[in-house]
Design a protein around this motif. Structure first.
Motif, PDB file in Angstrom:
ATOM      1  N   GLY A 107     -60.083  49.310 -75.092  1.00  0.00           N
ATOM      2  CA  GLY A 107     -60.160  49.944 -76.389  1.00  0.00           C
ATOM      3  C   GLY A 107     -59.993  51.445 -76.324  1.00  0.00           C
ATOM      4  N   ASP A 108     -60.482  52.119 -77.354  1.00  0.00           N
ATOM      5  CA  ASP A 108     -60.296  53.562 -77.500  1.00  0.00           C
ATOM      6  C   ASP A 108     -61.648  54.266 -77.580  1.00  0.00           C
ATOM      7  OD1 ASP A 108     -61.234  53.119 -80.144  1.00  0.00           O
ATOM      8  OD2 ASP A 108     -59.201  52.714 -80.846  1.00  0.00           O
ATOM      9  N   SER A 109     -61.688  55.431 -78.226  1.00  0.00           N
ATOM     10  CA  SER A 109     -62.902  56.254 -78.250  1.00  0.00           C
ATOM     11  C   SER A 109     -64.039  55.630 -79.038  1.00  0.00           C
ATOM     12  CB  SER A 109     -62.576  57.638 -78.824  1.00  0.00           C
ATOM     13  OG  SER A 109     -62.030  57.526 -80.122  1.00  0.00           O
ATOM     14  N   THR A 110     -63.772  54.679 -79.900  1.00  0.00           N
ATOM     15  CA  THR A 110     -64.840  54.008 -80.637  1.00  0.00           C
ATOM     16  C   THR A 110     -65.453  52.875 -79.826  1.00  0.00           C
ATOM     17  OG1 THR A 110     -63.377  52.395 -81.726  1.00  0.00           O
ATOM     18  CG2 THR A 110     -63.670  54.532 -82.808  1.00  0.00           C
ATOM     19  N   VAL A 111     -64.884  52.612 -78.657  1.00  0.00           N
ATOM     20  CA  VAL A 111     -65.300  51.495 -77.811  1.00  0.00           C
ATOM     21  C   VAL A 111     -65.813  51.967 -76.452  1.00  0.00           C
ATOM     22  CG1 VAL A 111     -64.557  49.292 -76.787  1.00  0.00           C
ATOM     23  CG2 VAL A 111     -63.507  50.080 -78.924  1.00  0.00           C
ATOM     24  N   CYS A 112     -65.304  53.086 -75.954  1.00  0.00           N
ATOM     25  CA  CYS A 112     -65.483  53.472 -74.550  1.00  0.00           C
ATOM     26  C   CYS A 112     -66.895  53.985 -74.245  1.00  0.00           C
ATOM     27  CB  CYS A 112     -64.451  54.521 -74.154  1.00  0.00           C
ATOM     28  SG  CYS A 112     -64.681  56.153 -74.895  1.00  0.00           S
ATOM     29  N   ASN A 113     -67.162  54.187 -72.961  1.00  0.00           N
ATOM     30  CA  ASN A 113     -68.431  54.721 -72.490  1.00  0.00           C
ATOM     31  C   ASN A 113     -68.487  56.241 -72.620  1.00  0.00           C
ATOM     32  OD1 ASN A 113     -69.253  52.171 -71.742  1.00  0.00           O
ATOM     33  ND2 ASN A 113     -68.848  52.458 -69.558  1.00  0.00           N
ATOM     34  N   TYR A 114     -69.680  56.741 -72.887  1.00  0.00           N
ATOM     35  CA  TYR A 114     -69.984  58.163 -72.826  1.00  0.00           C
ATOM     36  C   TYR A 114     -71.215  58.327 -71.931  1.00  0.00           C
ATOM     37  CZ  TYR A 114     -66.770  58.482 -76.777  1.00  0.00           C
ATOM     38  OH  TYR A 114     -65.650  58.408 -77.584  1.00  0.00           O
ATOM     39  N   TYR A 115     -71.400  59.515 -71.400  1.00  0.00           N
ATOM     40  CA  TYR A 115     -72.437  59.722 -70.393  1.00  0.00           C
ATOM     41  C   TYR A 115     -73.404  60.823 -70.814  1.00  0.00           C
ATOM     42  CZ  TYR A 115     -69.450  56.721 -67.637  1.00  0.00           C
ATOM     43  OH  TYR A 115     -68.716  55.645 -67.198  1.00  0.00           O
ATOM     44  N   PRO A 116     -74.684  60.684 -70.414  1.00  0.00           N
ATOM     45  CA  PRO A 116     -75.305  59.587 -69.664  1.00  0.00           C
ATOM     46  C   PRO A 116     -75.269  58.283 -70.476  1.00  0.00           C
ATOM     47  CG  PRO A 116     -76.723  61.523 -69.666  1.00  0.00           C
ATOM     48  CD  PRO A 116     -75.652  61.762 -70.682  1.00  0.00           C
ATOM     49  N   LEU A 117     -75.089  57.177 -69.794  1.00  0.00           N
ATOM     50  CA  LEU A 117     -74.883  55.901 -70.465  1.00  0.00           C
ATOM     51  C   LEU A 117     -76.052  55.506 -71.358  1.00  0.00           C
ATOM     52  CD1 LEU A 117     -73.315  53.866 -67.539  1.00  0.00           C
ATOM     53  CD2 LEU A 117     -72.140  54.601 -69.621  1.00  0.00           C
ATOM     54  N   ASP A 118     -77.260  55.878 -70.979  1.00  0.00           N
ATOM     55  CA  ASP A 118     -78.430  55.442 -71.736  1.00  0.00           C
ATOM     56  C   ASP A 118     -78.943  56.461 -72.737  1.00  0.00           C
ATOM     57  OD1 ASP A 118     -79.367  57.278 -69.938  1.00  0.00           O
ATOM     58  OD2 ASP A 118     -81.018  56.049 -69.179  1.00  0.00           O
ATOM     59  N   PHE A 123     -76.817  43.224 -75.766  1.00  0.00           N
ATOM     60  CA  PHE A 123     -76.736  41.986 -76.531  1.00  0.00           C
ATOM     61  C   PHE A 123     -76.088  40.851 -75.742  1.00  0.00           C
ATOM     62  CE2 PHE A 123     -76.586  45.689 -79.265  1.00  0.00           C
ATOM     63  CZ  PHE A 123     -77.648  45.445 -80.125  1.00  0.00           C
ATOM     64  N   VAL A 124     -75.999  41.034 -74.445  1.00  0.00           N
ATOM     65  CA  VAL A 124     -75.363  40.061 -73.568  1.00  0.00           C
ATOM     66  C   VAL A 124     -76.375  39.611 -72.519  1.00  0.00           C
ATOM     67  CG1 VAL A 124     -73.582  39.782 -71.787  1.00  0.00           C
ATOM     68  CG2 VAL A 124     -73.029  40.950 -73.919  1.00  0.00           C
ATOM     69  N   ASN A 125     -76.314  38.361 -72.138  1.00  0.00           N
ATOM     70  CA  ASN A 125     -77.152  37.865 -71.048  1.00  0.00           C
ATOM     71  C   ASN A 125     -76.612  38.420 -69.743  1.00  0.00           C
ATOM     72  OD1 ASN A 125     -78.565  36.474 -69.091  1.00  0.00           O
ATOM     73  ND2 ASN A 125     -78.330  34.473 -70.069  1.00  0.00           N
ATOM     74  N   THR A 126     -77.233  39.486 -69.252  1.00  0.00           N
ATOM     75  CA  THR A 126     -76.730  40.143 -68.046  1.00  0.00           C
ATOM     76  C   THR A 126     -77.067  39.369 -66.778  1.00  0.00           C
ATOM     77  OG1 THR A 126     -78.696  41.569 -68.057  1.00  0.00           O
ATOM     78  CG2 THR A 126     -76.675  42.450 -69.042  1.00  0.00           C
ATOM     79  N   ASN A 127     -77.838  38.299 -66.906  1.00  0.00           N
ATOM     80  CA  ASN A 127     -77.985  37.384 -65.771  1.00  0.00           C
ATOM     81  C   ASN A 127     -76.748  36.524 -65.602  1.00  0.00           C
ATOM     82  OD1 ASN A 127     -80.655  38.161 -65.102  1.00  0.00           O
ATOM     83  ND2 ASN A 127     -81.474  36.884 -66.743  1.00  0.00           N
ATOM     84  N   THR A 128     -75.966  36.423 -66.679  1.00  0.00           N
ATOM     85  CA  THR A 128     -74.726  35.640 -66.651  1.00  0.00           C
ATOM     86  C   THR A 128     -73.514  36.531 -66.454  1.00  0.00           C
ATOM     87  OG1 THR A 128     -75.696  33.988 -68.144  1.00  0.00           O
ATOM     88  CG2 THR A 128     -73.291  34.012 -67.960  1.00  0.00           C
ATOM     89  N   PHE A 129     -73.485  37.667 -67.137  1.00  0.00           N
ATOM     90  CA  PHE A 129     -72.304  38.530 -67.151  1.00  0.00           C
ATOM     91  C   PHE A 129     -72.602  39.941 -66.659  1.00  0.00           C
ATOM     92  CE2 PHE A 129     -70.972  35.513 -70.502  1.00  0.00           C
ATOM     93  CZ  PHE A 129     -69.682  35.239 -70.083  1.00  0.00           C
ATOM     94  N   GLN A 130     -71.612  40.559 -66.042  1.00  0.00           N
ATOM     95  CA  GLN A 130     -71.563  42.008 -65.924  1.00  0.00           C
ATOM     96  C   GLN A 130     -70.535  42.496 -66.941  1.00  0.00           C
ATOM     97  OE1 GLN A 130     -69.532  44.071 -62.867  1.00  0.00           O
ATOM     98  NE2 GLN A 130     -68.180  42.386 -62.320  1.00  0.00           N
ATOM     99  N   ILE A 131     -70.681  43.743 -67.383  1.00  0.00           N
ATOM    100  CA  ILE A 131     -69.759  44.346 -68.352  1.00  0.00           C
ATOM    101  C   ILE A 131     -68.915  45.379 -67.640  1.00  0.00           C
ATOM    102  CG2 ILE A 131     -69.531  45.548 -70.557  1.00  0.00           C
ATOM    103  CD1 ILE A 131     -70.938  42.926 -70.869  1.00  0.00           C
ATOM    104  N   ARG A 132     -67.601  45.323 -67.824  1.00  0.00           N
ATOM    105  CA  ARG A 132     -66.698  46.350 -67.285  1.00  0.00           C
ATOM    106  C   ARG A 132     -65.918  46.942 -68.452  1.00  0.00           C
ATOM    107  NH1 ARG A 132     -65.584  45.894 -61.790  1.00  0.00           N
ATOM    108  NH2 ARG A 132     -64.514  47.882 -62.056  1.00  0.00           N
ATOM    109  N   ASN A 133     -66.378  48.069 -68.932  1.00  0.00           N
ATOM    110  CA  ASN A 133     -65.752  48.717 -70.080  1.00  0.00           C
ATOM    111  C   ASN A 133     -64.622  49.620 -69.599  1.00  0.00           C
ATOM    112  OD1 ASN A 133     -65.114  49.772 -72.545  1.00  0.00           O
ATOM    113  ND2 ASN A 133     -67.119  50.674 -72.964  1.00  0.00           N
ATOM    114  N   MET A 134     -63.388  49.195 -69.808  1.00  0.00           N
ATOM    115  CA  MET A 134     -62.219  49.946 -69.375  1.00  0.00           C
ATOM    116  C   MET A 134     -61.567  50.719 -70.518  1.00  0.00           C
ATOM    117  SD  MET A 134     -62.263  49.189 -66.188  1.00  0.00           S
ATOM    118  CE  MET A 134     -60.680  49.762 -65.543  1.00  0.00           C
ATOM    119  N   ALA A 135     -62.262  50.822 -71.657  1.00  0.00           N
ATOM    120  CA  ALA A 135     -61.730  51.574 -72.790  1.00  0.00           C
ATOM    121  C   ALA A 135     -61.730  53.069 -72.490  1.00  0.00           C
ATOM    122  CB  ALA A 135     -62.569  51.293 -74.037  1.00  0.00           C
ATOM    123  N   SER A 136     -60.867  53.807 -73.175  1.00  0.00           N
ATOM    124  CA  SER A 136     -60.801  55.263 -72.997  1.00  0.00           C
ATOM    125  C   SER A 136     -60.381  55.936 -74.291  1.00  0.00           C
ATOM    126  CB  SER A 136     -59.830  55.639 -71.871  1.00  0.00           C
ATOM    127  OG  SER A 136     -58.519  55.191 -72.154  1.00  0.00           O
ATOM    128  N   GLY A 137     -60.879  57.130 -74.497  1.00  0.00           N
ATOM    129  CA  GLY A 137     -60.582  57.876 -75.709  1.00  0.00           C
ATOM    130  C   GLY A 137     -59.099  58.150 -75.875  1.00  0.00           C
TER     131      GLY A 137
END
Length: 378
Positions: free
Chosen positions: A180-191, A205-219
């Protein structure tokens, strides 16, 4: 002042590492498959192995820079002078085959990306001392990692690196990849960032015992860029059956400066869908939310004609992919809370980009809709 290293509680304390000193290289063969490196020419933090920019890889030592002539010590970190995901200017660490969690801490830099094994791993980490982590399978006995520019002209530095073996099986956990783009991507510090993208908050909102998230979006990204600039390449290299790829683009694609027609947008998106589906993974399309000010005279929020939405709806039907119509879902939510509350979910003076709270609400809407559609893990 030295950047604080590591992610709290992630790593154990049993290491054979460098004692405090100035750029002293010591054996990094760690117990329980864990390693900690502190880069630069300054004092080495306790429990870390010091690595100076001049340290060349040595097989007996098991780590070092492949081309130290392209490295410089700078302000409690090292700067990479060569750029690009395919650069041989890497920090190499010998590792037994397996699955590893890699945690990175940047130094003094405005925007940098992390690459390993020739592809992006983390996109556009912003701000001094930014931290992030990722899973990576190692199959050839060595991790080859580098920091590269997140935008043209930015310096790219590495302050600390932590490596922890998760499994002897070199296969990533089930993964949700996000484009995605800037409305989707990570900003830091993440928390605690002020601005945020909904992909950044999706792990809540995801079961992190099942999934890891890899956010490849960028502004600023468009479909052609995501396809051509290395982000899709990284996803296709690792994605596998059981993984998801959520793809939301269209906002920047409609900007005339990018010279990308709706038909061209659709073609780039279609090829990305087909490449990922060929790997056996599930593609999920999402439409972008509208602007905070898209209210009509009756105080109803509506942005259905924005951002090549019709092409995204058509693609979902033609390519038989699940669809999250975030455009409509967010409008219904914004209507329910009203104009002022909607504005409070966006950056000050900015009607397009959500703040941290707004990104959380958008992530919640995405996850709720995927759960409604019966996709596992939400």
């Amino acid at each position: 002042m030295k950047w604080k290293k590591g992610l709290t509680g992630m790593l154990l304390a049993a290491f054979l590492c460098g004692a405090p000193g100035v750029g002293i290289a010591t054996p990094a063969h760690a117990s329980a498959g864990e390693y900690k490196f502190d880069f630069g020419g300054g004092t080495v933090e306790t429990g870390y192995t010091g690595v100076s920019a001049s340290l060349s890889y040595d097989s007996a030592r098991g780590y070092g820079f492949r081309t130290p002539e392209n490295m410089r010590n700078v302000s409690a970190s090292v700067r990479f002078l060569a750029t690009g995901t395919k650069s041989e200017n890497t920090f190499d660490v010998d590792l037994p085959p397996g699955l590893y969690e890699v945690s990175v801490t940047l130094g003094d830099t405005s925007r940098s990306s992390i690459a390993a094994e020739g592809v992006y791993q983390v996109i556009n980490m912003t701000g001094n001392g930014a931290k992030d982590r990722f899973q990576i399978p190692v199959t050839d006995g060595q991790l080859n990692l580098l920091v590269t520019e997140g935008k043209e002209g930015a310096v790219f530095t590495l302050s600390a690196l932590e490596i922890r073996q998760l499994s002897s099986n070199p296969v990533t956990n089930r993964t949700i990849y996000i484009g995605g783009d800037s409305t989707v991507c990570n900003y830091y510090p993440l928390d605690s960032s002020v601005q945020a993208g909904w992909g950044q908050l999706l792990p809540e909102f995801v079961n992190t015992n099942t999934f890891q998230i890899r956010n490849m979006a960028s502004g600023g990204q468009i479909a052609r860029g995501f396809h051509q600039d290395g982000q899709l390449e990284a996803i296709v290299q690792y994605i596998k059956p059981g993984d998801y790829f959520i793809l939301q683009l269209g906002i920047n694609d409609t900007n005339p400066k990018h010279n990308e027609s709706e038909a061209e947008f659709k073609d780039w998106m279609r090829d990305m869908i087909r490449q990922v589906k060929a790997k056996g993974a599930t593609v999920i399309l999402s439409t972008p939310q509208g602007r905070a000010t898209d209210f009509n005279a009756n105080n109803v929020h509506n942005a259905e004609n924005r951002w090549y939405r019709s092409a995204i709806l058509a693609l979902a039907q033609e390519e038989q992919t699940p669809l999250v119509d975030l455009n409509v879902l967010s409008s219904a939510y914004f209507t329910s809370i009203g104009k002022n509350a909607t504005l409070a979910l966006y950056m000050n003076g900015d009607t397009l980009h959500p703040n941290y709270g707004g990104a959380r609400e958008l992530a919640r809407l995405v996850a709720q809709d995927l759960k409604r559609q019966g996709l596992s893990g939400f």
